[in-house]
Design a protein around this motif. Sequence first.
Motif, PDB file in Angstrom:
ATOM      1  N   LYS A 363      63.272 -17.067 -31.643  1.00 51.76           N
ATOM      2  CA  LYS A 363      63.065 -17.868 -32.848  1.00 51.76           C
ATOM      3  C   LYS A 363      63.315 -19.350 -32.567  1.00 51.76           C
ATOM      4  O   LYS A 363      62.567 -20.220 -33.018  1.00 51.76           O
ATOM      5  CB  LYS A 363      63.984 -17.382 -33.965  1.00 51.76           C
ATOM      6  CG  LYS A 363      63.571 -16.066 -34.580  1.00 51.76           C
ATOM      7  CD  LYS A 363      64.513 -15.666 -35.705  1.00 51.76           C
ATOM      8  CE  LYS A 363      64.107 -14.341 -36.315  1.00 51.76           C
ATOM      9  NZ  LYS A 363      65.053 -13.932 -37.400  1.00 51.76           N
ATOM     10  N   ASP A 364      64.383 -19.609 -31.816  1.00 52.36           N
ATOM     11  CA  ASP A 364      64.692 -21.006 -31.470  1.00 52.36           C
ATOM     12  C   ASP A 364      63.577 -21.609 -30.626  1.00 52.36           C
ATOM     13  O   ASP A 364      63.201 -22.777 -30.815  1.00 52.36           O
ATOM     14  CB  ASP A 364      66.023 -21.078 -30.712  1.00 52.36           C
ATOM     15  CG  ASP A 364      67.207 -20.715 -31.596  1.00 52.36           C
ATOM     16  OD1 ASP A 364      67.046 -20.776 -32.836  1.00 52.36           O
ATOM     17  OD2 ASP A 364      68.277 -20.380 -31.053  1.00 52.36           O
ATOM     18  N   ILE A 365      63.051 -20.813 -29.684  1.00 55.13           N
ATOM     19  CA  ILE A 365      61.958 -21.316 -28.837  1.00 55.13           C
ATOM     20  C   ILE A 365      60.735 -21.628 -29.692  1.00 55.13           C
ATOM     21  O   ILE A 365      60.092 -22.676 -29.532  1.00 55.13           O
ATOM     22  CB  ILE A 365      61.613 -20.280 -27.745  1.00 55.13           C
ATOM     23  CG1 ILE A 365      62.742 -20.207 -26.712  1.00 55.13           C
ATOM     24  CG2 ILE A 365      60.293 -20.636 -27.068  1.00 55.13           C
ATOM     25  CD1 ILE A 365      62.552 -19.134 -25.663  1.00 55.13           C
ATOM     26  N   VAL A 394      56.933 -41.397 -28.698  1.00 49.58           N
ATOM     27  CA  VAL A 394      57.107 -39.956 -28.915  1.00 49.58           C
ATOM     28  C   VAL A 394      57.556 -39.256 -27.632  1.00 49.58           C
ATOM     29  O   VAL A 394      58.126 -38.161 -27.674  1.00 49.58           O
ATOM     30  CB  VAL A 394      55.787 -39.332 -29.424  1.00 49.58           C
ATOM     31  CG1 VAL A 394      55.964 -37.870 -29.778  1.00 49.58           C
ATOM     32  CG2 VAL A 394      55.265 -40.106 -30.628  1.00 49.58           C
ATOM     33  N   ASP A 395      57.316 -39.889 -26.476  1.00 54.54           N
ATOM     34  CA  ASP A 395      57.589 -39.243 -25.189  1.00 54.54           C
ATOM     35  C   ASP A 395      59.042 -38.810 -25.003  1.00 54.54           C
ATOM     36  O   ASP A 395      59.300 -37.691 -24.535  1.00 54.54           O
ATOM     37  CB  ASP A 395      57.160 -40.165 -24.042  1.00 54.54           C
ATOM     38  CG  ASP A 395      55.644 -40.313 -23.996  1.00 54.54           C
ATOM     39  OD1 ASP A 395      54.957 -39.426 -24.557  1.00 54.54           O
ATOM     40  OD2 ASP A 395      55.150 -41.309 -23.418  1.00 54.54           O
ATOM     41  N   PRO A 396      60.047 -39.651 -25.338  1.00 55.56           N
ATOM     42  CA  PRO A 396      61.446 -39.207 -25.138  1.00 55.56           C
ATOM     43  C   PRO A 396      61.756 -37.924 -25.898  1.00 55.56           C
ATOM     44  O   PRO A 396      62.401 -37.011 -25.350  1.00 55.56           O
ATOM     45  CB  PRO A 396      62.267 -40.388 -25.659  1.00 55.56           C
ATOM     46  CG  PRO A 396      61.370 -41.570 -25.543  1.00 55.56           C
ATOM     47  CD  PRO A 396      60.000 -41.056 -25.804  1.00 55.56           C
ATOM     48  N   GLN A 403      62.856 -29.891 -22.293  1.00 55.11           N
ATOM     49  CA  GLN A 403      64.074 -29.453 -21.605  1.00 55.11           C
ATOM     50  C   GLN A 403      64.781 -28.356 -22.390  1.00 55.11           C
ATOM     51  O   GLN A 403      65.280 -27.382 -21.824  1.00 55.11           O
ATOM     52  CB  GLN A 403      65.005 -30.652 -21.404  1.00 55.11           C
ATOM     53  CG  GLN A 403      64.476 -31.681 -20.427  1.00 55.11           C
ATOM     54  CD  GLN A 403      65.399 -32.898 -20.318  1.00 55.11           C
ATOM     55  OE1 GLN A 403      66.456 -32.930 -20.919  1.00 55.11           O
ATOM     56  NE2 GLN A 403      64.985 -33.890 -19.537  1.00 55.11           N
ATOM     57  N   THR A 404      64.803 -28.527 -23.710  1.00 58.61           N
ATOM     58  CA  THR A 404      65.438 -27.505 -24.561  1.00 58.61           C
ATOM     59  C   THR A 404      64.714 -26.178 -24.442  1.00 58.61           C
ATOM     60  O   THR A 404      65.336 -25.119 -24.319  1.00 58.61           O
ATOM     61  CB  THR A 404      65.445 -27.970 -26.027  1.00 58.61           C
ATOM     62  OG1 THR A 404      66.113 -29.230 -26.128  1.00 58.61           O
ATOM     63  CG2 THR A 404      66.149 -26.942 -26.909  1.00 58.61           C
ATOM     64  N   LEU A 408      66.174 -22.642 -23.086  1.00 63.29           N
ATOM     65  CA  LEU A 408      66.108 -21.432 -23.907  1.00 63.29           C
ATOM     66  C   LEU A 408      65.369 -20.317 -23.192  1.00 63.29           C
ATOM     67  O   LEU A 408      65.748 -19.141 -23.259  1.00 63.29           O
ATOM     68  CB  LEU A 408      65.441 -21.742 -25.253  1.00 63.29           C
ATOM     69  CG  LEU A 408      66.246 -22.613 -26.223  1.00 63.29           C
ATOM     70  CD1 LEU A 408      65.393 -22.999 -27.434  1.00 63.29           C
ATOM     71  CD2 LEU A 408      67.498 -21.874 -26.699  1.00 63.29           C
ATOM     72  N   GLN A 409      64.268 -20.667 -22.494  1.00 63.36           N
ATOM     73  CA  GLN A 409      63.515 -19.662 -21.742  1.00 63.36           C
ATOM     74  C   GLN A 409      64.361 -19.073 -20.613  1.00 63.36           C
ATOM     75  O   GLN A 409      64.282 -17.875 -20.321  1.00 63.36           O
ATOM     76  CB  GLN A 409      62.231 -20.273 -21.191  1.00 63.36           C
ATOM     77  CG  GLN A 409      61.186 -20.560 -22.269  1.00 63.36           C
ATOM     78  CD  GLN A 409      59.975 -21.288 -21.733  1.00 63.36           C
ATOM     79  OE1 GLN A 409      60.037 -21.908 -20.656  1.00 63.36           O
ATOM     80  NE2 GLN A 409      58.874 -21.248 -22.474  1.00 63.36           N
ATOM     81  N   PHE A 410      65.187 -19.934 -20.006  1.00 65.15           N
ATOM     82  CA  PHE A 410      66.088 -19.447 -18.965  1.00 65.15           C
ATOM     83  C   PHE A 410      67.090 -18.449 -19.568  1.00 65.15           C
ATOM     84  O   PHE A 410      67.377 -17.399 -18.976  1.00 65.15           O
ATOM     85  CB  PHE A 410      66.826 -20.625 -18.322  1.00 65.15           C
ATOM     86  CG  PHE A 410      67.843 -20.208 -17.300  1.00 65.15           C
ATOM     87  CD1 PHE A 410      67.454 -19.773 -16.044  1.00 65.15           C
ATOM     88  CD2 PHE A 410      69.200 -20.236 -17.606  1.00 65.15           C
ATOM     89  CE1 PHE A 410      68.393 -19.379 -15.110  1.00 65.15           C
ATOM     90  CE2 PHE A 410      70.141 -19.847 -16.679  1.00 65.15           C
ATOM     91  CZ  PHE A 410      69.742 -19.418 -15.417  1.00 65.15           C
TER      92      PHE A 410
END
Length: 564
Positions: A363-365, A394-396, A403-404, A408-410
Amino acid sequence: MSWGSELWDQFDNLEKHTQWGIEYLEKYTKFVKERSEIETNYAKQIRNLSKKYQPKKNSREEEESKYTFCRAFLTTLNELNDYAGQHEVIAENLTSQIVSELSRYLQELKSERKSHFHDGRKAQQHIESSWKQLESSKKRFERDCKEADRAQQYFEKMDADINVTKADVEKRSSHKARQQAQMRHQMASDSKSDYSAYLQKFNQEQNEHYFTIIPNIFQKLQDMEEKRIERIGVCMTTFADVDRQVLPIVGKCLDGMTKAAESIEPKTDSKQVVESYKSGFEPPGDVEFEDYGQAMKRTASETSLSREGKEKPAGKSKGKLWPFIKNKNKLSLKLGSGPEDFSHLPPEQRRKKLQAKLDELNKDIQKEMDQRDALTKMKDVYVKNPQMGDPASVDPRLSEISQTIEKLQFEVQKFEGWLAEVEERMPSKSDTQRRSLYETQNNTAVSNNCAQDRESPDGSYTEEQNSETQVKANIAPNPTSTTPEFDDEFDDEETLPTIGTCKALYPFEGHNEGTIAVAEGELLFVIEEDKGDGWTRVRRNEDEEGYVPTSYVEVYLETNAKDS
């Protein structure tokens, strides 16, 4: 009946009666106000009662919500809260529709009554003044008549004496007395006229007073009083209607409570108990016979340093007497301080926890990906229309979101690995059959570690871990397990004995001196436990050994290592 005609002489009593009517209206207003306060306090107490029994966050009561009777009670509490709200509506309507209205009406009523009685007193004073004027003119007329009679009698007496004496002086006195008598008669005549006029005027005013003025005033008072009584009747009707208006909603609240009670399902709750507490372990198997007559064989197996004496068939996993085991991990369960992989839980509960964690991470992903898509669209708009904004701004945020998502995928991969591991270990019916067949084929073997089989050394749920350790030990036995332990002070070059195995949960580069690189999922031998510094010493083969972070591996110590 009209007060003006029937009560023309009861001015004072009407004044007292209308004052009592106003006081009665004030009493009724006070009654409704107190009823409103009772409703307000009652609603407050009901709300507090509902709030008091609401489930608290971060407590066992939150877990209770999965039972139908607990959900029914929660629904009842919510409906009771709405029920309290209807009593607040009653209090509010009583105040606005009766108390406030009657308070305003009372002020108008008092002002109107004061005006009517002021007019009545003014008319009363006027008729009394006219009466006094009549009485005064009457007395003056009476006095003048008496004076005229006396002057006439005096003149007649003097005139009789003059006729006898024929004296000039006496004639003059008689003439004067005649004039005086005539003047008195004239005054009496004038007084009579005044008295007659005043009498006529008074009678006219008195007639107007008692047949017009006072009846009109008393009629207004009667109308005022009847309106007051009618107003009380209307308020009493409103008093009942205020309650009646909320009855449909109160009925719905009560219907909700009844429906909640009817939704209770005992069978479902019984099933939920199974879901909540099912461990996933199999019931304990038969306790094997321990032949204490074979003393030499038992002694040898207990003291041998060889791994062969301790190895058990990989497929053979005896049932443990879990109901009789005192679980040391209960404290960590209560405090919520269990490990991240929920390894302190039984297999079935661990699987549920891991699945719930995976659902939460997914859900977070999805949430982060939605934000990324929205920002990407915004950036495209900025690219096409630079005047609306800078695309680079918008890039940052996009980088941060990426990265988030990567983190989360990790985490998902990590928990998926644990979940797959648990599902592989969980026994199925076919596993049970194979286990029974294996035990039948090996029923001649006598276990020398039966007590250890029935209970984990640390009292925790570690059946699968021990089994896996035994499997790994069979697959890759430690060639140096028979080598005695020597102190490093005497022989630094001596190969350390294996005290268990471990599995790499994550890849480790091992760039620093003294460390060893490992790949995710790799199996290694443990030769030295974590001494509290966060590092575990492992060996890949005879020549490759080093330290890896304890948090990167899952360690399975041998029974002797745990007991030592």
